[in-house]
Write an enzyme that holds these catalytic residues in place. Structure first.
Site, PDB file in Angstrom:
ATOM      1  N   SER A  19     -10.056  -5.462  14.849  1.00  0.00           N
ATOM      2  CA  SER A  19     -10.089  -4.361  13.832  1.00  0.00           C
ATOM      3  C   SER A  19     -11.314  -4.656  12.984  1.00  0.00           C
ATOM      4  CB  SER A  19      -8.831  -4.343  13.151  1.00  0.00           C
ATOM      5  OG  SER A  19      -8.395  -5.655  12.622  1.00  0.00           O
TER       6      SER A  19
ATOM      7  N   LYS B 243     -11.583 -12.201   5.668  1.00  0.00           N
ATOM      8  CA  LYS B 243     -12.729 -11.898   6.360  1.00  0.00           C
ATOM      9  C   LYS B 243     -13.781 -11.559   5.669  1.00  0.00           C
ATOM     10  CE  LYS B 243      -9.937  -7.857   7.391  1.00  0.00           C
ATOM     11  NZ  LYS B 243      -8.424  -8.198   7.639  1.00  0.00           N
TER      12      LYS B 243
ATOM     13  N   ASP C 102     -13.099  -2.378   0.689  1.00  0.00           N
ATOM     14  CA  ASP C 102     -13.166  -3.733   0.128  1.00  0.00           C
ATOM     15  C   ASP C 102     -14.120  -4.527   0.725  1.00  0.00           C
ATOM     16  OD1 ASP C 102     -11.662  -4.078   2.199  1.00  0.00           O
ATOM     17  OD2 ASP C 102     -10.336  -5.393   1.199  1.00  0.00           O
TER      18      ASP C 102
ATOM     19  N   SER D 200      -7.955  -1.187   1.144  1.00  0.00           N
ATOM     20  CA  SER D 200      -9.021  -1.579   2.304  1.00  0.00           C
ATOM     21  C   SER D 200      -9.611  -0.383   2.767  1.00  0.00           C
ATOM     22  CB  SER D 200      -8.204  -2.340   3.333  1.00  0.00           C
ATOM     23  OG  SER D 200      -9.140  -3.020   4.204  1.00  0.00           O
TER      24      SER D 200
ATOM     25  N   GLU E  17     -11.118 -10.635  14.434  1.00  0.00           N
ATOM     26  CA  GLU E  17     -10.137  -9.694  15.038  1.00  0.00           C
ATOM     27  C   GLU E  17     -10.720  -8.358  15.448  1.00  0.00           C
ATOM     28  OE1 GLU E  17      -7.491  -9.714  11.741  1.00  0.00           O
ATOM     29  OE2 GLU E  17      -8.615  -8.333  10.461  1.00  0.00           O
TER      30      GLU E  17
ATOM     31  N   ARG F  42       0.864  -1.098   0.225  1.00  0.00           N
ATOM     32  CA  ARG F  42      -0.049  -0.068   0.087  1.00  0.00           C
ATOM     33  C   ARG F  42       1.102   1.285  -0.019  1.00  0.00           C
ATOM     34  NH1 ARG F  42      -4.507  -1.946   4.569  1.00  0.00           N
ATOM     35  NH2 ARG F  42      -5.239  -3.659   3.459  1.00  0.00           N
TER      36      ARG F  42
ATOM     37  N   ASP G 193     -14.540  -6.281   3.466  1.00  0.00           N
ATOM     38  CA  ASP G 193     -13.937  -7.502   4.206  1.00  0.00           C
ATOM     39  C   ASP G 193     -14.345  -7.046   5.730  1.00  0.00           C
ATOM     40  OD1 ASP G 193     -11.742  -5.764   4.579  1.00  0.00           O
ATOM     41  OD2 ASP G 193     -10.462  -7.122   4.012  1.00  0.00           O
ATOM     42  N   ARG G 194     -14.312  -5.804   6.134  1.00  0.00           N
ATOM     43  CA  ARG G 194     -14.648  -5.373   7.548  1.00  0.00           C
ATOM     44  C   ARG G 194     -15.972  -5.019   7.535  1.00  0.00           C
ATOM     45  NH1 ARG G 194      -9.462  -2.060   9.876  1.00  0.00           N
ATOM     46  NH2 ARG G 194      -7.930  -3.554   8.747  1.00  0.00           N
TER      47      ARG G 194
END
Length: 582
Positions: A388, A399, A301, A124, A386, A25, A303-304
């Site tokens: 985060s 995730k 993206d 992300s 997790e 990144r 995933d969170r």
């Protein structure tokens, strides 16, 4: 059929292409340097086995952030130049990170082909735009992020690269579904553009009882709100929540993907998801409109995830514990039982208590989803998470933000299966309070100090490590700051031996463990593109049900004072307050 030729282009190494836990990144301007992206892509191809390159199928897509469209064309031409047989692209270049994992694992191409890996174009939860961040990471044939053995090879290759291979293909139209074929000296090369959502939706329908969720969402008692923060989750939200599950379209916020995420920060937390937080009644000014019963947000993206009830925040650490505790009853995919559960080391021990109570295998791993992937591939883990805002299961190897939302909706549907017609609705807050009454509560907070001078951050961490050699000295400092906290009984740098492949990961965070189960954890994060981020995690376990209803910042205030004093945070960083408190 268009013919193409392959050429070798001379290049020189860049010294800053070491991939972090989630790939490489950097600022967009860094990636736009001549040959910068090409060097990293070629170094990745060179790190893979020949069967994963020559004649192989590669997925190339991402969260739609600025520079993604250019990157897709560059990588497609390099794939042809390196002898790959085909490239798959999500329509408009959009695929969520969990959808990429699902596509690698589940999708069969129009010619019967299967993918062997993917370049995911995302940074992300970092901002997007011409002056913001871009990122790229490689996922393997199991659908998970490249392990350290591969990322180390990629980095070594970036330091010695002399040339890259590319083909003189025209740019491919990625807006229209279909196959474009080209012909080279080694045969045909295809680019297949496919629907971004259909494979992922099919997988979700095989995991969850969509009919029971539909009943919940159609009940006049239950209201719902989902915020994609202008990230790629928007490409899935309408299809899943509105078309499949019958939610009102007005329940979707910021669900049009944008290259700059609408100028916002696509990080689903209480600081950055301002619009959702206000709508859920958690803002500074209380709205006169009654908040929805359930709210959720995604990052760039997808995933969170962040899960909210009416005027109520669910910590990610509690969220994964609650999903694990209810999965077998509420989610068909888990009806035969859980193989095991796992959490990242900084995540609270709420999941540990559930695992012990339900007699489940339990694992504590370093931060980074690839560690969960190893456990899943070995059949040792079903649900993991997790702190985060990452939660997931063994259905893929990433995730999965939308999966977590569907898991919560499934639990709510199960708890309310008898009372959607009449009776009081079991709310998100009820579910969390009942969980605390059963298992106890882990009061938990995270302080993030972003863009700290890297030298100062390293010095702070070195002092904390040095201090660990004398617990007597540590406890003298602690009691000098706050006399009413428990004493420190163990201090170390977390180290993990992978039970599957035996690999050892050192220096994974500095821990101070207290006699009463409280913890302080300090980590330097590798996911920002500039400066260093110090993350401080503070946790206290309370088993007495009469004491689980306190405000977490009030309950943790003594430990926070200890953590800031022990680390000399202000002295080293010059900061009187963190950038973000979660």
């Amino acid at each position: 059929m268009v013919l193409f030729n392959v050429s070798r282009v001379e290049t020189t190494p860049f010294g800053d292409q070491k991939p972090g836990t989630s790939g490489l990144r950097k600022k967009v301007k860094v990636f736009k340097q001549p040959n910068y992206l090409q060097n990293f892509v070629q170094s990745t191809f060179n790190a893979l086995t020949p069967q994963n390159v020559r004649g192989a199928t590669l997925v190339v897509s991402g969260d739609g952030r600025y520079f993604s469209k250019d990157a897709i064309q560059i990588i497609t031409k390099m794939a042809a130049g390196n002898g790959l047989r085909r490239v798959w692209v999500g329509q408009n270049g959009l695929l969520s990170t969990p959808a990429v994992s699902a596509v690698i694992r589940e999708r069969v191409g129009v010619d019967g082909s299967k993918a062997t890996g993917a370049f995911i174009l995302t940074a992300s939860h970092n901002p997007g735009g011409p002056n913001e961040d871009f990122g790229i990471k490689y996922n393997m044939e199991n659908g998970g992020p490249a392990p350290e053995g591969i990322t180390d090879k990629i980095y070594e290759n970036t330091k010695t690269i002399k040339e890259y291979l590319t083909a003189d293909l025209p740019d491919v139209d990625i807006t229209t579904i279909g196959v474009t074929s080209f012909s080279g000296s080694e045969g045909q090369f295809d680019v297949e553009v496919f629907d971004s959502a259909s494979d992922y939706i099919k997988l979700m329908k095989s995991i969850f009882d969509f009919e029971s969720i539909r009943k919940l969402l159609s009940s006049p008692k239950f209201t719902f709100c989902y915020d994609a923060l202008h990230g790629v989750a928007g490409a899935y939200a309408k299809r899943i929540f509105v078309e499949e599950l019958g939610a009102q379209e007005s329940s979707l916020l910021n669900c049009v993907p944008k290259e700059d995420f609408g100028g916002g920060h696509p990080d689903p937390n209480l600081t950055y998801a301002k619009e959702l937080v206000a709508r859920m009644g958690l803002g500074k000014s209380n709205s006169e409109v009654e908040p929805p019963e359930f709210g959720a947000a995604a990052d760039g993206d997808a995933d969170r995830n962040m899960v909210l009830g009416k005027r109520f925040f669910v910590t990610p650490s509690d969220s994964v514990a609650i999903i694990a505790a209810n999965a077998v009853e509420a989610i068909p995919y888990f009806s035969a039982g859980l193989k095991g559960v796992a959490r990242s080391m900084p995540t609270s021990a709420a999941l540990d208590v559930v695992a012990k109570s339900l007699n489940l295998k339990f694992f504590e791993v370093p931060t980074g989803w690839k560690f969960f992937g190893n456990l899943m591939d070995a059949g040792l883990c079903s649900v993991c998470g997790e702190e985060s805002f990452g939660t997931g299961s063994d259905h893929i190897r990433e995730k999965d933000g939308i999966w977590a939302v569907l898991a919560w909706l499934s639990i709510l549907a199960y708890k309310n299966r008898e009372n959607l017609g009449g009776g009081k609705l079991v709310t998100v807050e009820d579910i969390v309070h009942n969980h605390w009454a059963t298992y106890g509560r882990h009061y938990y907070t995270r302080y993030d100090y972003e863009n700290v001078d890297a030298g100062a951050a390293k010095e702070l961490m070195a002092c904390l490590v040095k201090l660990q050699s004398s617990l007597t000295e540590v406890n003298e400092i602690v009691s000098g700051i706050q006399s009413d906290v428990s004493k420190v009984v163990h201090a170390d740098e977390f180290e993990y031996k992978d039970p599957v492949d035996g690999s050892i990961s050192k220096h994974q965070g500095i821990r101070y463990l207290f006699e009463d189960g409280s913890r302080l954890v300090f980590r330097l994060s590798g996911t920002g593109s500039e400066g260093a981020t110090i993350r401080l995690y503070i946790e206290q376990y309370e088993k007495d049900p009469s004491k689980t209803g306190r405000d977490s910042q009030d309950a943790l205030a003594p430990l926070v004072a200890v953590a800031l004093g022990l680390x000399k945070m202000q002295e080293f960083t010059g900061r009187s307050a963190p950038t973000v408190i979660t």
